[in-house]
Motif scaffolding. Structure first.
Motif, PDB file in Angstrom:
ATOM      1  N   ARG A  27      32.744  45.334  49.809  1.00 13.52           N
ATOM      2  CA  ARG A  27      34.108  45.110  49.321  1.00 13.52           C
ATOM      3  C   ARG A  27      34.809  44.227  50.331  1.00 13.52           C
ATOM      4  NH1 ARG A  27      36.508  51.243  49.727  1.00 13.52           N
ATOM      5  NH2 ARG A  27      35.747  51.723  51.804  1.00 13.52           N
ATOM      6  N   TYR A  28      35.792  43.448  49.850  1.00  9.94           N
ATOM      7  CA  TYR A  28      36.395  42.450  50.723  1.00  9.94           C
ATOM      8  C   TYR A  28      37.379  43.068  51.706  1.00  9.94           C
ATOM      9  CZ  TYR A  28      34.092  38.489  48.556  1.00  9.94           C
ATOM     10  OH  TYR A  28      33.143  37.600  48.150  1.00  9.94           O
ATOM     11  N   GLN A  29      38.061  44.175  51.299  1.00  7.82           N
ATOM     12  CA  GLN A  29      38.953  44.863  52.229  1.00  7.82           C
ATOM     13  C   GLN A  29      38.686  46.358  52.196  1.00  7.82           C
ATOM     14  OE1 GLN A  29      41.571  42.448  50.581  1.00  7.82           O
ATOM     15  NE2 GLN A  29      41.122  41.099  52.309  1.00  7.82           N
TER      16      GLN A  29
ATOM     17  N   TRP B 285      35.008  48.584  45.436  1.00  2.14           N
ATOM     18  CA  TRP B 285      33.678  48.052  45.751  1.00  2.14           C
ATOM     19  C   TRP B 285      33.310  46.978  44.735  1.00  2.14           C
ATOM     20  CZ3 TRP B 285      31.434  49.172  50.212  1.00  2.14           C
ATOM     21  CH2 TRP B 285      31.824  50.342  50.882  1.00  2.14           C
ATOM     22  N   ILE B 286      32.759  45.884  45.231  1.00  2.00           N
ATOM     23  CA  ILE B 286      32.280  44.816  44.351  1.00  2.00           C
ATOM     24  C   ILE B 286      30.790  45.006  44.093  1.00  2.00           C
ATOM     25  CG2 ILE B 286      31.973  42.306  44.206  1.00  2.00           C
ATOM     26  CD1 ILE B 286      34.677  42.117  45.361  1.00  2.00           C
ATOM     27  N   LEU B 287      30.087  45.449  45.129  1.00  2.00           N
ATOM     28  CA  LEU B 287      28.658  45.743  45.001  1.00  2.00           C
ATOM     29  C   LEU B 287      28.441  47.154  45.523  1.00  2.00           C
ATOM     30  CD1 LEU B 287      27.409  42.419  46.631  1.00  2.00           C
ATOM     31  CD2 LEU B 287      27.363  42.937  44.178  1.00  2.00           C
TER      32      LEU B 287
ATOM     33  N   GLY C  30      25.160  37.985  35.120  1.00  2.00           N
ATOM     34  CA  GLY C  30      26.285  38.917  35.057  1.00  2.00           C
ATOM     35  C   GLY C  30      27.542  38.147  34.749  1.00  2.00           C
ATOM     36  N   PRO C  31      28.499  38.775  34.059  1.00  2.00           N
ATOM     37  CA  PRO C  31      29.740  38.083  33.733  1.00  2.00           C
ATOM     38  C   PRO C  31      30.537  37.698  34.978  1.00  2.00           C
ATOM     39  CG  PRO C  31      29.520  40.136  32.492  1.00  2.00           C
ATOM     40  CD  PRO C  31      28.454  40.150  33.540  1.00  2.00           C
ATOM     41  N   SER C  32      31.513  36.850  34.768  1.00  2.00           N
ATOM     42  CA  SER C  32      32.379  36.377  35.838  1.00  2.00           C
ATOM     43  C   SER C  32      33.047  37.542  36.566  1.00  2.00           C
ATOM     44  CB  SER C  32      33.437  35.456  35.224  1.00  2.00           C
ATOM     45  OG  SER C  32      34.247  34.938  36.224  1.00  2.00           O
ATOM     46  N   GLY C  33      33.043  37.486  37.876  1.00  3.01           N
ATOM     47  CA  GLY C  33      33.746  38.491  38.670  1.00  3.01           C
ATOM     48  C   GLY C  33      32.905  39.707  39.022  1.00  3.01           C
ATOM     49  N   TYR C  34      31.658  39.763  38.578  1.00  3.42           N
ATOM     50  CA  TYR C  34      30.810  40.937  38.844  1.00  3.42           C
ATOM     51  C   TYR C  34      30.219  40.944  40.253  1.00  3.42           C
ATOM     52  CZ  TYR C  34      30.621  43.208  34.240  1.00  3.42           C
ATOM     53  OH  TYR C  34      30.917  43.904  33.110  1.00  3.42           O
ATOM     54  N   GLY C  35      30.397  39.851  40.993  1.00  2.00           N
ATOM     55  CA  GLY C  35      29.910  39.862  42.385  1.00  2.00           C
ATOM     56  C   GLY C  35      28.647  39.062  42.628  1.00  2.00           C
ATOM     57  N   LYS C  36      28.304  38.163  41.727  1.00  2.00           N
ATOM     58  CA  LYS C  36      27.065  37.379  41.891  1.00  2.00           C
ATOM     59  C   LYS C  36      27.132  36.476  43.127  1.00  2.00           C
ATOM     60  CE  LYS C  36      27.484  35.400  37.862  1.00  2.00           C
ATOM     61  NZ  LYS C  36      28.810  35.998  37.550  1.00  2.00           N
ATOM     62  N   SER C  37      28.247  35.733  43.237  1.00  2.00           N
ATOM     63  CA  SER C  37      28.369  34.826  44.390  1.00  2.00           C
ATOM     64  C   SER C  37      28.480  35.616  45.686  1.00  2.00           C
ATOM     65  CB  SER C  37      29.589  33.914  44.238  1.00  2.00           C
ATOM     66  OG  SER C  37      29.406  33.053  43.143  1.00  2.00           O
ATOM     67  N   THR C  38      29.155  36.758  45.613  1.00  2.00           N
ATOM     68  CA  THR C  38      29.273  37.609  46.805  1.00  2.00           C
ATOM     69  C   THR C  38      27.891  38.060  47.257  1.00  2.00           C
ATOM     70  OG1 THR C  38      31.430  38.358  46.004  1.00  2.00           O
ATOM     71  CG2 THR C  38      30.361  39.716  47.686  1.00  2.00           C
ATOM     72  N   LEU C  39      27.072  38.509  46.320  1.00  2.00           N
ATOM     73  CA  LEU C  39      25.715  38.937  46.664  1.00  2.00           C
ATOM     74  C   LEU C  39      24.903  37.752  47.196  1.00  2.00           C
ATOM     75  CD1 LEU C  39      23.545  41.143  46.751  1.00  2.00           C
ATOM     76  CD2 LEU C  39      22.999  40.623  44.374  1.00  2.00           C
TER      77      LEU C  39
ATOM     78  N   GLY D  37      25.732  26.320  46.807  1.00  2.00           N
ATOM     79  CA  GLY D  37      26.856  27.073  46.270  1.00  2.00           C
ATOM     80  C   GLY D  37      27.420  26.512  44.976  1.00  2.00           C
ATOM     81  N   GLN D  38      28.365  27.288  44.471  1.00  2.00           N
ATOM     82  CA  GLN D  38      29.020  26.973  43.208  1.00  2.00           C
ATOM     83  C   GLN D  38      30.060  25.868  43.399  1.00  2.00           C
ATOM     84  OE1 GLN D  38      30.682  30.683  41.897  1.00  2.00           O
ATOM     85  NE2 GLN D  38      30.936  30.018  39.784  1.00  2.00           N
ATOM     86  N   HIS D  39      30.591  25.759  44.623  1.00  2.00           N
ATOM     87  CA  HIS D  39      31.663  24.805  44.886  1.00  2.00           C
ATOM     88  C   HIS D  39      31.237  23.873  46.023  1.00  2.00           C
ATOM     89  CE1 HIS D  39      34.176  27.269  42.352  1.00  2.00           C
ATOM     90  NE2 HIS D  39      33.792  28.332  43.043  1.00  2.00           N
TER      91      HIS D  39
ATOM     92  N   THR E 210      23.505  32.767  37.575  1.00  2.00           N
ATOM     93  CA  THR E 210      24.058  32.073  36.410  1.00  2.00           C
ATOM     94  C   THR E 210      24.636  33.060  35.408  1.00  2.00           C
ATOM     95  OG1 THR E 210      23.504  30.513  34.635  1.00  2.00           O
ATOM     96  CG2 THR E 210      21.785  32.071  35.251  1.00  2.00           C
ATOM     97  N   HIS E 211      25.538  32.589  34.522  1.00  2.00           N
ATOM     98  CA  HIS E 211      25.771  33.416  33.338  1.00  2.00           C
ATOM     99  C   HIS E 211      25.187  32.758  32.099  1.00  2.00           C
ATOM    100  CE1 HIS E 211      29.626  31.434  34.153  1.00  2.00           C
ATOM    101  NE2 HIS E 211      29.876  32.340  35.078  1.00  2.00           N
ATOM    102  N   ASN E 212      24.382  31.742  32.299  1.00  2.00           N
ATOM    103  CA  ASN E 212      23.746  31.029  31.197  1.00  2.00           C
ATOM    104  C   ASN E 212      22.350  31.622  30.950  1.00  2.00           C
ATOM    105  OD1 ASN E 212      22.383  29.179  29.632  1.00  2.00           O
ATOM    106  ND2 ASN E 212      23.341  27.403  30.605  1.00  2.00           N
TER     107      ASN E 212
END
Ligand SMILES: Nc1ncnc2c1ncn2[C@@H]1O[C@H](COP(=O)(O)OP(=O)(O)OP(=O)(O)O)[C@@H](O)[C@H]1O
Ligand SMILES: [Mg+2]
Length: 205
Positions: A11-13, A18-20, A37-46, A80-82, A182-184
């Motif tokens: 979790r970020y704080q 918890w995100i994961l 997984g859908p947006s916001g589920y923590g894929k990039s965090t993982l 990365g994504q960005h 991905t979510h694709n």
């Protein structure tokens, strides 16, 4: 050799949800796995935790049985994504792309990188052009595992196909493990042999 995540929680704080939670994941060298997984589920965090950019609050990540190196080149590389967040805005592209290895002509050509772009600043390229440099930078011989976080979302269909062809060829040639975030689902099915889905957490409101 394998990339192994054991009971990762994040979790970020301190008091934020918890995100994961207790995420286990193992990907063998040479294997291609999608993380869906859908947006916001923590894929990039993982993905960031697996590449050593972020420390898990609980759990551990192992490459080839040992914790990821804290210093020097990490054999687990992430694209990365960005792309604009992944480059030094004060470096020109030639310096950026050669940061971890001397990217060869063939790699640059196959990724559609034009020679004239080498002398530009990151802000003088489109997101898709910049992303190609980030991909080239990650494909050096010291990379043993590649995490691709939505790397092709900003590209047109033809460039997407070109980029994936190159990434898959490099992965096969180097015997790399590949985690494709991905979510694709169509992309996941086309590129990967196995799919992992992140579960939805019951977040307190
Ligand atoms: N630096 C941060 N500080 C606080 N919260 C964050 C931070 N980065 C991400 N989050 C939150 O963590 C959650 C997971 O974000 P993450 O970027 O991992 O999701 P994702 O599954 O990759 O989503 P997407 O498919 O949209 O890329 C989101 O709710 C997001 O708002
Ligand atoms: Mg993401």
């Amino acid at each position: 050799m394998q990339l192994e995540a054991k009971k990762i929680s994040f979790r970020y704080q301190k008091n934020s949800p918890w995100i994961l939670k207790d995420v286990d994941l193992t990907v063998q060298a040479g294997e291609r796995v999608a993380l869906l997984g859908p947006s916001g589920y923590g894929k990039s965090t993982l993905a960031k935790i697996l590449a050593g950019y972020e420390n898990p609050v609980k759990g551990e990540v192992f490459w080839d049985g040992a914790p990821l190196p804290k210093k020097g080149f990490c054999p687990v590389q992430m694209i990365g994504q960005h792309p604009e967040k992944a480059v030094n805005p004060r470096w020109k592209m030639a310096r950026i792309v050669n940061e971890g290895w001397q990217a060869d002509e063939q790699t640059l050509r196959e990724l559609g990188i034009e020679k004239a772009w080498m002398n530009r600043w990151p802000s003088e390229l489109s997101g898709g052009e910049l992303q190609r440099f980030c991909i080239a930078r990650a494909l050096g011989p010291k990379t043993k595992f590649l995490i691709c976080d939505e790397i092709s979302t900003m590209l047109d269909v033809i460039t997407q196909a070109q980029i994936w062809q190159k990434v898959l060829a490099a992965a096969q040639k180097g015997g790399l493990g590949l985690l494709v975030v991905t979510h694709n689902k169509a992309l996941a099915a086309r590129v990967c042999e196995r799919i992992i889905e992140l579960p939805k957490l019951n977040r307190p409101s």
